[in-house]
Design an enzyme around this catalytic site. Sequence first.
Site, short mmCIF file in Angstrom:
data_model
loop_
_atom_site.label_atom_id
_atom_site.label_comp_id
_atom_site.label_asym_id
_atom_site.label_seq_id
_atom_site.Cartn_x
_atom_site.Cartn_y
_atom_site.Cartn_z
N CYS A 53 9.46 1.48 3.52
CA CYS A 53 10.36 0.36 3.81
C CYS A 53 11.78 0.86 4.02
O CYS A 53 12.62 0.13 4.52
CB CYS A 53 10.31 -0.66 2.69
SG CYS A 53 10.94 0.02 1.18
N LYS A 88 -1.30 -6.89 -9.26
CA LYS A 88 -2.26 -7.04 -8.16
C LYS A 88 -1.93 -5.93 -7.16
O LYS A 88 -1.00 -6.05 -6.37
CB LYS A 88 -2.09 -8.42 -7.52
CG LYS A 88 -3.33 -9.00 -6.88
CD LYS A 88 -3.94 -8.18 -5.76
CE LYS A 88 -3.18 -8.29 -4.46
NZ LYS A 88 -3.69 -7.33 -3.43
N GLU A 130 -5.15 -3.58 -1.77
CA GLU A 130 -6.58 -3.28 -1.64
C GLU A 130 -6.82 -1.95 -0.94
O GLU A 130 -7.92 -1.40 -1.01
CB GLU A 130 -7.30 -4.43 -0.91
CG GLU A 130 -6.83 -4.71 0.51
CD GLU A 130 -5.50 -5.48 0.59
OE1 GLU A 130 -4.87 -5.72 -0.45
OE2 GLU A 130 -5.08 -5.80 1.72
N PHE A 139 0.81 -1.23 0.00
CA PHE A 139 0.00 0.00 0.00
C PHE A 139 0.84 1.27 0.00
O PHE A 139 0.35 2.34 -0.35
CB PHE A 139 -0.95 0.01 1.22
CG PHE A 139 -0.27 0.41 2.52
CD1 PHE A 139 -0.09 1.74 2.85
CD2 PHE A 139 0.18 -0.56 3.41
CE1 PHE A 139 0.54 2.10 4.05
CE2 PHE A 139 0.81 -0.21 4.60
CZ PHE A 139 0.99 1.13 4.92
N SER A 149 5.21 -7.16 3.12
CA SER A 149 5.77 -7.53 4.43
C SER A 149 6.51 -8.87 4.32
O SER A 149 6.23 -9.69 3.44
CB SER A 149 4.64 -7.62 5.45
OG SER A 149 3.71 -8.59 5.03
N GLU A 193 9.18 -4.88 12.75
CA GLU A 193 8.90 -3.67 11.97
C GLU A 193 7.58 -3.07 12.46
O GLU A 193 6.56 -3.76 12.50
CB GLU A 193 8.79 -4.04 10.49
CG GLU A 193 8.53 -2.85 9.59
CD GLU A 193 8.36 -3.24 8.13
OE1 GLU A 193 7.61 -4.20 7.85
OE2 GLU A 193 8.96 -2.59 7.27
#
Length: 502
Positions: A288, A180, A183, A156, A233, A387
């Site tokens: 990240c 993909k 969402e 995301f 992740s 994280e």
Amino acid sequence: MSSSVLTATVDHWINGGPVTATPDTPTTDVYCPATGEVTKRVPAGSRTDAEAALASAAAAFPTWSATPAHIRARVMFAFRDKMLADIDRLAAIICDEHGKVIDDAKGELQRGIEVIEFSCGIADLLKGEVTESIGTGVDGMSMRKPLGVVVGIVPFNFPAMVPLWMAPIALACGNTFVLKPSEKVPTLAMEMAAMLSESGLPDGAFNVVHGGGEVVDTLITDPRVEAVSFVGSTPVAEHVHRTATEAGKRVQALGGAKNHLVVLPDADIDNVVSALMGSAYGSAGERCMAISVVVPVGDQVAQAIRDRLTERIAELRVGPGTEPGIEMGPLVTDAHRDRVIGYIDTGVAEGAELVVDGRHGKSSTGFFLGASLFDHVTPDMRIYREEIFGPVLSMVRADTFAEALDLVNSHEFGNGAALFTSDGRAAQTFVSEVRAGMVGVNVPIPVPMAFHSFGGWKRSLFGDHHIHGHEGVRFYTRYKTATVRWPQAGSALAEYVMPTAK
Ligand code: NAD
């Protein structure tokens, strides 16, 4: 937060146009994090949707892969121009769905567009090698060929940049692509699909299918798929890597991070503090490459950083990313904010000292949270090991440079690492010995340019290839050599020994 019955459901993009999700497919709400309102819904997707996208990509492959590379590049030139011309509108969409501030959204678009620019040079990048006369009358040559249908599954936090790390190079190499998106931020993918179509990309060469686990598992195991790029992740990266490699795919799966910034006593503390403010709290820590651990060497440096950071955090402007002067926007969802708050609670329970408590900045409207600073964090604590992916910075004090380096190297993640110093020899040692894929010297977020390659070490990347740049070209192509002779009729002899040059 309840969703309105009038809220629109995002389409898939299959075979060159929008495709309405299968009726009665469950949907997930998409929020505007600054207001907390549901703005649209995204279909949960299904195996059937994923297979339709794959069928479309497979059908487009023969024609697109046979199109000369410099002509494929023309599509990328046009795509780049469209993205740049529309950058304000695209940044507003990112800000609306993700929450990051507008200039940050433009920054991620710019970094993504640079990958498109790199892919415009594909004719040169794919140029093979020819050796005339590897034997008498025999020539040798090598070339790189596209793989086929390739898949990208993205997180995301960079709705434009991460898909652009993948698709432009994959397409320019002659592959066809199924994306993909996350969402949580589905719209940018659809915008880019439309722009690629308008840029002359043939129908079916780029497809977007929304959804969760069922869609992902279909995409990464389907026999039509040759390669999988994943960014997200670590647990999901590991799942995707294992499942897709077992299914025989080439895989690059980039995972989570815990990036350290080591500060030596000779560093300029003002520069360090400015670097920490941007890298720990920019984009609400949802990067990240965010710095989530600062490691000052010596208590004097630690105290100086702690004091100045505390002052600067009090001045940090938190608010909707659309407002001028705002430095940190909201978190992406309420659930994610709760998770981050849970980590702050854990840190307190574990005995770390919460110097600045961002929980006071929790808003009732939107998903805002203040910036947090922990001191006296130790390597055994969960807030150090895991994280958090939010605006929480942990300070772990070290007595020596060697101890600091060992700390970074012992962490399970190895995405980025930075050193702030004025000592060239220490910097040289750090660059050489640190176990991380991307290293900064007096640079807190060392994100490689498009013509270099992005990727971490250890449990921050599963697979062999980093992403974009020359690594990207290698990932999205396979190597072929040809040995070519045009002998006179009847002149060839049967050879029963290993052929050698004559
Ligand atoms: P995520 O792992 O939850 O989701 C990533 C993608 O995987 C999404 O498309 C999601 O729909 C899908 N997914 C989620 N759960 C799945 C499951 N069980 N099975 C199959 N697919 C699943 O990650 P996120 O929360 O969207 O993004 C944040 C994470 O991404 C952080 O850990 C961050 O460090 C990481 N990230 C890494 C990099 C990098 O380059 N290493 C870059 C950006 C983000």
